[in-house]
Design an enzyme around this catalytic site. Structure first.
Site, short mmCIF file in Angstrom:
data_model
loop_
_atom_site.label_atom_id
_atom_site.label_comp_id
_atom_site.label_asym_id
_atom_site.label_seq_id
_atom_site.Cartn_x
_atom_site.Cartn_y
_atom_site.Cartn_z
N HIS A 38 42.49 -3.96 10.89
CA HIS A 38 42.75 -2.38 10.59
C HIS A 38 41.38 -1.77 10.21
CE1 HIS A 38 44.94 1.24 11.67
NE2 HIS A 38 46.27 0.77 10.96
N ALA A 39 40.69 -2.36 9.46
CA ALA A 39 39.60 -1.55 8.96
C ALA A 39 38.54 -1.20 10.13
CB ALA A 39 38.80 -2.67 8.09
#
Length: 219
Positions: free
Chosen positions: A193-194
């Site tokens: 998700h980064a």
């Protein structure tokens, strides 16, 4: 050749529009996420058979085209910096029936399907019977494809203990099946998700479906 395979651009995180998202999902809310879809491969499978291609490398090539089309799927941490690889190459599983184990083998990506198929075929011929986990060795700029052709599934999750800086996408293909007049294949993707949000995965999956619908056999 090494320069071509491992080239990259450094991202200035301080000026990046995803700075806050990146920092949040790499620290306090560190997470990966998985999404599973039932991909309609009816037209793709028909074209594969018509052109007498093998399904696995043909599908891997489509995934590789998409991974190389979008920077969010080519990101990594290298020497403490966020980078975008110039290109990423598919690392795929090869099953060994005699030992019931598998190897992870990578092939250099090329836009041209027939050129990629030639490289893939050479790699499988050279390393396909090698029982080592990475018979060809390891490179940094890869994404991963795993095949589980023995079972269909509606959800698939990878549970890795430490994923803080592992940004490479991971695909898992399931057993395709017939539903009405369609042939569907389970496909799971895991991303970090980064560097990648639901929007990015959704866009890629929609493009993947379009590729499958319109694929012309590498012509």
């Amino acid at each position: 050749m090494e320069k071509k395979i491992t080239g990259y651009t450094t991202v200035d995180i301080s000026q990046w529009h995803r700075k806050e998202h990146f920092e949040a999902f790499q620290s306090v809310a560190q997470c990966t996420y998985n999404q599973t879809v039932q991909l309609d491969i009816t037209a793709f499978l028909k074209t594969v058979k018509k052109n007498k291609h093998k399904f696995y490398p043909a599908f891997i090539h489509i995934l590789a085209r998409l991974m190389n089309a979008h920077p969010e799927f080519r990101m990594a941490m290298k020497d403490g910096e966020l980078v975008i690889w110039d290109s990423v190459h598919p690392c795929y599983t090869v099953f060994h029936e005699q030992t019931e184990t598998f190897s992870s083998l990578w092939s250099e990506y090329h836009d041209d399907f027939r050129q990629f198929l030639h490289i893939y075929s050479q790699d499988v011929a050279c390393y396909g019977e090698n029982l080592a986990y990475f018979p060809k060795g390891f490179i940094e700029n890869m994404f991963f494809v795993s095949a589980n052709p023995w079972v269909s599934f509606t959800s698939f999750d990878l549970n890795v203990a430490a994923m803080d800086n592992f940004f490479a996408p991971v695909f898992t293909m399931g057993k395709y099946y017939t539903q009405g007049d369609k042939v569907l294949m389970p496909l799971a993707i895991q991303v970090h998700h980064a560097v990648c949000d639901g929007f990015h995965v959704g866009r890629m999956l929609n493009e993947l479906q379009q590729y499958c619908d319109e694929w012309q056999g590498g012509a």
